[in-house]
Design an enzyme around this catalytic site. Sequence first.
Site, PDB file in Angstrom:
ATOM      1  N   GLY A   9      54.725  18.372  22.747  1.00  0.00           N
ATOM      2  CA  GLY A   9      54.297  17.687  23.959  1.00  0.00           C
ATOM      3  C   GLY A   9      53.124  16.764  23.684  1.00  0.00           C
ATOM      4  O   GLY A   9      52.869  16.380  22.536  1.00  0.00           O
ATOM      5  N   LYS A 180      37.150  28.400  25.555  1.00  0.00           N
ATOM      6  CA  LYS A 180      37.874  27.253  26.116  1.00  0.00           C
ATOM      7  C   LYS A 180      38.007  27.375  27.637  1.00  0.00           C
ATOM      8  O   LYS A 180      37.946  26.376  28.367  1.00  0.00           O
ATOM      9  CB  LYS A 180      39.264  27.163  25.471  1.00  0.00           C
ATOM     10  CG  LYS A 180      40.172  26.055  26.027  1.00  0.00           C
ATOM     11  CD  LYS A 180      39.544  24.673  25.918  1.00  0.00           C
ATOM     12  CE  LYS A 180      40.554  23.546  26.042  1.00  0.00           C
ATOM     13  NZ  LYS A 180      41.396  23.556  27.232  1.00  0.00           N
ATOM     14  N   GLU A 187      34.240  21.703  33.047  1.00  0.00           N
ATOM     15  CA  GLU A 187      34.894  20.392  33.179  1.00  0.00           C
ATOM     16  C   GLU A 187      35.273  20.124  34.634  1.00  0.00           C
ATOM     17  O   GLU A 187      35.092  19.001  35.142  1.00  0.00           O
ATOM     18  CB  GLU A 187      36.129  20.371  32.280  1.00  0.00           C
ATOM     19  CG  GLU A 187      36.965  19.123  32.333  1.00  0.00           C
ATOM     20  CD  GLU A 187      38.223  19.291  31.515  1.00  0.00           C
ATOM     21  OE1 GLU A 187      39.321  19.320  32.111  1.00  0.00           O
ATOM     22  OE2 GLU A 187      38.119  19.408  30.266  1.00  0.00           O
TER      23      GLU A 187
END
Length: 316
Positions: A9, A180, A187
């Site tokens: 992907g 993460k 974020e």
Amino acid sequence: MQIGILGLGKMGGRIAEKLLREGHEVVAWNRSKEVLDQFKVGKGDYVSRQKLDFTYNLEKLREKLFKPRIFWLMLPSGDVTESIISQIADISESGDIIIDGGNSNFKDSDRHHAQLGKKGIKFMGVGVSGGIHGLEDGFCLMAGGDQAAYEYTRPIFDSLVKPEGGHNFFGTGGAGHFVKMIHNGIEYAMMQALGEGFGVLDKSPYNLNLPDVGLVWQRGSIVRSFLLDMAVKALNEDKDFKNIDGVIAASGEGKWTVEQGLSENVPVDVIAKSLEFRERSQHDSRISDTFAAKLVAALRKQFGGHEVQVKVESTK
């Protein structure tokens, strides 16, 4: 080094290409034969130089890889990743390495590390950041799991982070995916702040050119950042966002960050609000029509290649 890449992907394809550019040998597998064929055609030069090989079968992938085999998965988290890890585990041997580079829950990586370790299979959960720009700029890689596997595959990590990225090992089990997860939660909040701030600027009594505001903030300000760079890029392409529907997808990691914070009695108010904003944007036009929602959606396209929904005007 030789490595098997499972999943071609947006991220998996770029990881495979970067490793090829750096001189590694890649054996590629993908669930969709069409995607695999397209990648093969586009990378014909590497095929002719015997740096790139393909297979549509997991058993054949196993046969093509040298021992210890390295299987790097870049697949959707959840059922797909669970199924492929299970199948790879059944055909792997002691000493082989399985790397999950998708956005998996750290608890799943904890479980995989423990279960696969009993079979002598070395597991790593690796958080991957950098989006579609990682191919040129270098990825940010957050590793956890088996440290011996990390040291063995260090040449792969060193190649993937060139020229400006970085990597580190954070501990056993799901430590890499945990780091993460928190990264993505942060974020969310940073993107929300940019969206809201530019939204206020857009409604101000002054005739402000928003790209100019962003450009001057990029030069020496406290808020200068990669996300601000992407915001300026998006604003330059379409400063009014008239044709964007601000429906914002929310990956599991933002939600998991909030849940983890609450379980640890740690305040995550800003991240929680940004998650709530995204969820509301998916069914409430009062949210998706805001400048903030449209900018956040545009930001996701800029750094991650995520598609934005085009606003459909009513004919009534």
